[in-house]
Design a protein around this motif. Structure first.
Motif, PDB file in Angstrom:
ATOM      1  N   ALA A  68       0.807  -1.224   0.000  1.00 36.87           N
ATOM      2  CA  ALA A  68       0.000   0.000   0.000  1.00 36.87           C
ATOM      3  C   ALA A  68       0.843   1.278   0.000  1.00 36.87           C
ATOM      4  N   PRO A  69       1.938   1.352   0.775  1.00 41.07           N
ATOM      5  CA  PRO A  69       2.725   2.590   0.737  1.00 41.07           C
ATOM      6  C   PRO A  69       3.330   2.886  -0.637  1.00 41.07           C
ATOM      7  N   ALA A  70       3.512   1.867  -1.459  1.00 39.39           N
ATOM      8  CA  ALA A  70       4.116   2.063  -2.790  1.00 39.39           C
ATOM      9  C   ALA A  70       3.078   2.347  -3.871  1.00 39.39           C
ATOM     10  N   PHE A  71       1.779   2.235  -3.551  1.00 42.09           N
ATOM     11  CA  PHE A  71       0.726   2.468  -4.542  1.00 42.09           C
ATOM     12  C   PHE A  71       0.736   3.931  -4.943  1.00 42.09           C
ATOM     13  N   GLU A  72       0.900   4.183  -6.254  1.00 39.49           N
ATOM     14  CA  GLU A  72       1.020   5.549  -6.756  1.00 39.49           C
ATOM     15  C   GLU A  72      -0.298   6.135  -7.227  1.00 39.49           C
ATOM     16  N   GLY A  73      -1.317   5.293  -7.383  1.00 33.81           N
ATOM     17  CA  GLY A  73      -2.607   5.798  -7.828  1.00 33.81           C
ATOM     18  C   GLY A  73      -2.692   6.066  -9.314  1.00 33.81           C
ATOM     19  N   SER A  74      -1.744   5.558 -10.089  1.00 32.00           N
ATOM     20  CA  SER A  74      -1.763   5.778 -11.541  1.00 32.00           C
ATOM     21  C   SER A  74      -2.778   4.880 -12.236  1.00 32.00           C
ATOM     22  N   SER A  75      -3.339   3.931 -11.515  1.00 36.10           N
ATOM     23  CA  SER A  75      -4.379   3.057 -12.059  1.00 36.10           C
ATOM     24  C   SER A  75      -5.462   2.891 -11.006  1.00 36.10           C
ATOM     25  N   VAL A  77      -7.597   0.938  -8.282  1.00 32.72           N
ATOM     26  CA  VAL A  77      -7.192  -0.049  -7.284  1.00 32.72           C
ATOM     27  C   VAL A  77      -7.570  -1.452  -7.762  1.00 32.72           C
ATOM     28  N   SER A  78      -8.739  -1.607  -8.390  1.00 31.56           N
ATOM     29  CA  SER A  78      -9.149  -2.935  -8.866  1.00 31.56           C
ATOM     30  C   SER A  78      -8.179  -3.453  -9.924  1.00 31.56           C
ATOM     31  N   THR A  79      -7.690  -2.582 -10.777  1.00 24.84           N
ATOM     32  CA  THR A  79      -6.709  -2.969 -11.796  1.00 24.84           C
ATOM     33  C   THR A  79      -5.413  -3.412 -11.134  1.00 24.84           C
ATOM     34  N   TRP A  80      -4.977  -2.664 -10.149  1.00 24.33           N
ATOM     35  CA  TRP A  80      -3.753  -2.987  -9.400  1.00 24.33           C
ATOM     36  C   TRP A  80      -3.903  -4.347  -8.722  1.00 24.33           C
ATOM     37  N   LEU A  81      -5.045  -4.583  -8.074  1.00 23.47           N
ATOM     38  CA  LEU A  81      -5.262  -5.852  -7.378  1.00 23.47           C
ATOM     39  C   LEU A  81      -5.290  -7.019  -8.360  1.00 23.47           C
ATOM     40  N   LEU A  82      -5.929  -6.840  -9.525  1.00 21.69           N
ATOM     41  CA  LEU A  82      -5.956  -7.915 -10.517  1.00 21.69           C
ATOM     42  C   LEU A  82      -4.558  -8.182 -11.079  1.00 21.69           C
ATOM     43  N   GLY A  83      -3.737  -7.159 -11.182  1.00 22.66           N
ATOM     44  CA  GLY A  83      -2.354  -7.350 -11.607  1.00 22.66           C
ATOM     45  C   GLY A  83      -1.573  -8.196 -10.606  1.00 22.66           C
ATOM     46  N   ILE A  84      -1.766  -7.903  -9.320  1.00 20.71           N
ATOM     47  CA  ILE A  84      -1.128  -8.708  -8.272  1.00 20.71           C
ATOM     48  C   ILE A  84      -1.646 -10.143  -8.342  1.00 20.71           C
ATOM     49  N   ALA A  85      -2.964 -10.280  -8.529  1.00 22.37           N
ATOM     50  CA  ALA A  85      -3.578 -11.612  -8.597  1.00 22.37           C
ATOM     51  C   ALA A  85      -3.024 -12.409  -9.768  1.00 22.37           C
ATOM     52  N   ARG A  86      -2.878 -11.774 -10.912  1.00 22.19           N
ATOM     53  CA  ARG A  86      -2.354 -12.469 -12.095  1.00 22.19           C
ATOM     54  C   ARG A  86      -0.939 -12.976 -11.842  1.00 22.19           C
ATOM     55  N   PHE A  87      -0.097 -12.130 -11.276  1.00 26.23           N
ATOM     56  CA  PHE A  87       1.278 -12.530 -10.981  1.00 26.23           C
ATOM     57  C   PHE A  87       1.300 -13.724 -10.026  1.00 26.23           C
ATOM     58  N   LYS A  88       0.495 -13.652  -8.981  1.00 24.62           N
ATOM     59  CA  LYS A  88       0.463 -14.738  -7.999  1.00 24.62           C
ATOM     60  C   LYS A  88      -0.109 -16.020  -8.611  1.00 24.62           C
ATOM     61  N   ALA A  89      -1.115 -15.896  -9.480  1.00 24.33           N
ATOM     62  CA  ALA A  89      -1.696 -17.076 -10.135  1.00 24.33           C
ATOM     63  C   ALA A  89      -0.664 -17.734 -11.052  1.00 24.33           C
TER      64      ALA A  89
END
Length: 193
Positions: A68-75, A77-89
Protein backbone atom coordinates in the motif's frame (compact mmCIF):
# COMPACT_ATOMS: atom_id res chain seq x y z
CA UNK A 1 -21.54 15.33 7.86
CA UNK A 2 -18.60 14.59 5.54
CA UNK A 3 -16.91 12.56 8.28
CA UNK A 4 -20.06 10.46 8.63
CA UNK A 5 -20.09 9.70 4.91
CA UNK A 6 -16.45 8.65 4.99
CA UNK A 7 -17.04 6.54 8.08
CA UNK A 8 -19.98 4.77 6.44
CA UNK A 9 -17.81 3.30 3.71
CA UNK A 10 -18.21 5.90 0.99
CA UNK A 11 -14.48 6.52 0.62
CA UNK A 12 -12.90 5.81 -2.73
CA UNK A 13 -10.66 2.80 -3.17
CA UNK A 14 -7.63 5.10 -3.50
CA UNK A 15 -8.46 6.79 -0.21
CA UNK A 16 -8.77 3.40 1.44
CA UNK A 17 -5.37 2.31 0.09
CA UNK A 18 -3.90 5.49 1.54
CA UNK A 19 -5.43 4.55 4.90
CA UNK A 20 -3.96 1.04 4.56
CA UNK A 21 -0.55 2.61 3.90
CA UNK A 22 -0.86 4.24 7.33
CA UNK A 23 -1.68 0.93 9.02
CA UNK A 24 -5.50 1.08 9.02
CA UNK A 25 -6.76 -2.51 9.16
CA UNK A 26 -10.40 -1.45 8.81
CA UNK A 27 -9.54 -0.03 5.38
CA UNK A 28 -8.11 -3.42 4.34
CA UNK A 29 -11.36 -5.08 5.41
CA UNK A 30 -13.40 -2.59 3.35
CA UNK A 31 -11.24 -3.19 0.27
CA UNK A 32 -11.50 -6.93 0.86
CA UNK A 33 -15.31 -6.72 0.95
CA UNK A 34 -15.38 -4.61 -2.22
CA UNK A 35 -12.93 -6.61 -4.32
CA UNK A 36 -12.52 -10.15 -2.96
CA UNK A 37 -15.21 -11.74 -5.16
CA UNK A 38 -13.80 -10.17 -8.34
CA UNK A 39 -10.23 -11.21 -7.49
CA UNK A 40 -11.37 -14.71 -6.56
CA UNK A 41 -13.32 -15.20 -9.83
CA UNK A 42 -10.40 -13.90 -11.89
CA UNK A 43 -7.92 -16.26 -10.21
CA UNK A 44 -10.34 -19.20 -10.42
CA UNK A 45 -10.59 -18.70 -14.18
CA UNK A 46 -6.82 -18.39 -14.50
CA UNK A 47 -5.99 -21.46 -12.44
CA UNK A 48 -9.06 -23.66 -12.87
CA UNK A 49 -8.97 -24.37 -9.12
CA UNK A 50 -11.36 -22.97 -6.51
CA UNK A 51 -9.02 -23.96 -3.69
CA UNK A 52 -6.03 -22.29 -5.33
CA UNK A 53 -8.17 -19.22 -6.11
CA UNK A 54 -9.22 -18.89 -2.48
CA UNK A 55 -5.61 -19.05 -1.25
CA UNK A 56 -4.32 -16.64 -3.88
CA UNK A 57 -7.17 -14.15 -3.38
CA UNK A 58 -6.28 -13.99 0.31
CA UNK A 59 -2.59 -13.55 -0.57
CA UNK A 60 -3.52 -10.60 -2.80
CA UNK A 61 -4.94 -8.73 0.18
CA UNK A 62 -1.88 -9.54 2.28
CA UNK A 63 0.16 -8.09 -0.57
CA UNK A 64 -2.12 -5.03 -0.55
CA UNK A 65 -1.22 -4.55 3.12
CA UNK A 66 2.51 -4.80 2.32
CA UNK A 67 2.52 -2.72 -0.88
CA UNK A 68 0.00 0.00 0.00
CA UNK A 69 2.73 2.59 0.74
CA UNK A 70 4.12 2.06 -2.79
CA UNK A 71 0.73 2.47 -4.54
CA UNK A 72 1.02 5.55 -6.76
CA UNK A 73 -2.61 5.80 -7.83
CA UNK A 74 -1.76 5.78 -11.54
CA UNK A 75 -4.38 3.06 -12.06
CA UNK A 76 -7.61 1.98 -10.44
CA UNK A 77 -7.19 -0.05 -7.28
CA UNK A 78 -9.15 -2.94 -8.87
CA UNK A 79 -6.71 -2.97 -11.80
CA UNK A 80 -3.75 -2.99 -9.40
CA UNK A 81 -5.26 -5.85 -7.38
CA UNK A 82 -5.96 -7.91 -10.52
CA UNK A 83 -2.35 -7.35 -11.61
CA UNK A 84 -1.13 -8.71 -8.27
CA UNK A 85 -3.58 -11.61 -8.60
CA UNK A 86 -2.35 -12.47 -12.10
CA UNK A 87 1.28 -12.53 -10.98
CA UNK A 88 0.46 -14.74 -8.00
CA UNK A 89 -1.70 -17.08 -10.13
CA UNK A 90 1.07 -17.49 -12.72
CA UNK A 91 3.61 -18.19 -9.96
CA UNK A 92 1.31 -20.78 -8.39
CA UNK A 93 0.71 -22.46 -11.75
CA UNK A 94 4.48 -22.64 -12.37
CA UNK A 95 4.96 -24.28 -8.98
CA UNK A 96 2.09 -26.68 -9.69
CA UNK A 97 3.63 -27.72 -13.03
CA UNK A 98 6.81 -28.62 -11.20
CA UNK A 99 4.80 -30.96 -8.97
CA UNK A 100 2.88 -32.73 -11.76
CA UNK A 101 2.91 -36.51 -12.22
CA UNK A 102 5.28 -38.12 -14.70
CA UNK A 103 4.33 -38.86 -18.33
CA UNK A 104 3.87 -42.63 -17.84
CA UNK A 105 1.43 -42.14 -14.98
CA UNK A 106 -0.45 -39.50 -16.96
CA UNK A 107 -0.70 -41.79 -19.99
CA UNK A 108 -2.18 -44.55 -17.82
CA UNK A 109 -5.11 -42.36 -16.76
CA UNK A 110 -8.08 -43.09 -19.03
CA UNK A 111 -9.58 -40.12 -20.89
CA UNK A 112 -13.30 -40.23 -20.09
CA UNK A 113 -14.07 -36.73 -21.34
CA UNK A 114 -16.53 -36.19 -24.16
CA UNK A 115 -15.18 -35.19 -27.52
CA UNK A 116 -15.41 -31.46 -28.20
CA UNK A 117 -18.31 -32.07 -30.62
CA UNK A 118 -20.32 -34.10 -28.09
CA UNK A 119 -19.66 -31.58 -25.34
CA UNK A 120 -20.82 -28.71 -27.53
CA UNK A 121 -23.99 -30.57 -28.46
CA UNK A 122 -24.79 -31.14 -24.78
CA UNK A 123 -24.15 -27.61 -23.61
CA UNK A 124 -25.94 -24.39 -24.39
CA UNK A 125 -24.15 -21.56 -26.17
CA UNK A 126 -22.89 -19.83 -23.04
CA UNK A 127 -21.31 -22.98 -21.64
CA UNK A 128 -19.87 -23.85 -25.05
CA UNK A 129 -18.41 -20.38 -25.38
CA UNK A 130 -16.77 -20.61 -21.95
CA UNK A 131 -15.12 -23.87 -22.97
CA UNK A 132 -13.92 -22.29 -26.20
CA UNK A 133 -12.43 -19.41 -24.24
CA UNK A 134 -10.65 -21.88 -21.97
CA UNK A 135 -9.20 -23.57 -25.07
CA UNK A 136 -7.60 -20.35 -26.28
CA UNK A 137 -3.90 -19.75 -25.69
CA UNK A 138 -3.27 -18.19 -22.29
CA UNK A 139 -2.59 -14.68 -23.61
CA UNK A 140 -5.85 -14.65 -25.60
CA UNK A 141 -7.89 -16.23 -22.80
CA UNK A 142 -6.66 -13.70 -20.26
CA UNK A 143 -7.49 -10.72 -22.48
CA UNK A 144 -11.01 -12.05 -23.14
CA UNK A 145 -11.53 -12.81 -19.45
CA UNK A 146 -10.49 -9.32 -18.33
CA UNK A 147 -12.49 -7.55 -21.05
CA UNK A 148 -15.76 -9.50 -20.93
CA UNK A 149 -15.93 -10.99 -17.45
CA UNK A 150 -14.27 -8.14 -15.53
CA UNK A 151 -15.29 -5.19 -17.78
CA UNK A 152 -11.75 -3.86 -17.97
CA UNK A 153 -10.78 -1.34 -20.62
CA UNK A 154 -7.99 -1.97 -23.12
CA UNK A 155 -5.75 0.41 -21.17
CA UNK A 156 -6.49 -1.38 -17.89
CA UNK A 157 -5.79 -4.76 -19.47
CA UNK A 158 -2.47 -3.49 -20.77
CA UNK A 159 -1.55 -2.32 -17.31
CA UNK A 160 -2.61 -5.56 -15.58
CA UNK A 161 -0.67 -7.68 -18.08
CA UNK A 162 2.24 -5.21 -18.40
CA UNK A 163 1.91 -5.07 -22.20
CA UNK A 164 1.30 -2.22 -24.67
CA UNK A 165 -2.28 -1.28 -25.58
CA UNK A 166 -1.57 -2.23 -29.21
CA UNK A 167 -0.67 -5.76 -28.09
CA UNK A 168 -3.92 -5.98 -26.12
CA UNK A 169 -5.87 -4.97 -29.24
CA UNK A 170 -4.02 -7.51 -31.39
CA UNK A 171 -4.64 -10.32 -28.91
CA UNK A 172 -8.30 -9.33 -28.65
CA UNK A 173 -8.65 -9.38 -32.45
CA UNK A 174 -7.17 -12.87 -32.78
CA UNK A 175 -9.08 -14.21 -29.79
CA UNK A 176 -12.40 -12.95 -31.19
CA UNK A 177 -11.61 -14.40 -34.59
CA UNK A 178 -10.73 -17.80 -33.12
CA UNK A 179 -13.90 -17.78 -31.00
CA UNK A 180 -16.02 -16.82 -34.01
CA UNK A 181 -14.55 -19.65 -36.05
CA UNK A 182 -15.05 -22.10 -33.19
CA UNK A 183 -18.67 -21.04 -32.73
CA UNK A 184 -19.37 -21.35 -36.44
CA UNK A 185 -17.71 -24.76 -36.61
CA UNK A 186 -19.88 -25.88 -33.68
CA UNK A 187 -23.05 -24.77 -35.46
CA UNK A 188 -23.74 -21.67 -33.38
CA UNK A 189 -24.47 -18.29 -34.89
CA UNK A 190 -21.54 -15.91 -34.60
CA UNK A 191 -21.79 -13.36 -31.80
CA UNK A 192 -21.77 -13.17 -28.07
CA UNK A 193 -24.58 -14.81 -26.04
Amino acid sequence: MVGTTAASGQQSDSELVERVAHGDRAAVRLLFMRHHARVYRFVARQTGSDMMADDIANEVFLELWRQAPAFEGSSEVSTWLLGIARFKALSALRRKKEETIDDDAAAAIPDTADTPEVALLKDDKAVALRRMINALPEEHRTVIDLAYYHAKSVADIGEILSIPVATVKTRMFYARRKLGEALQAAGFERGWP
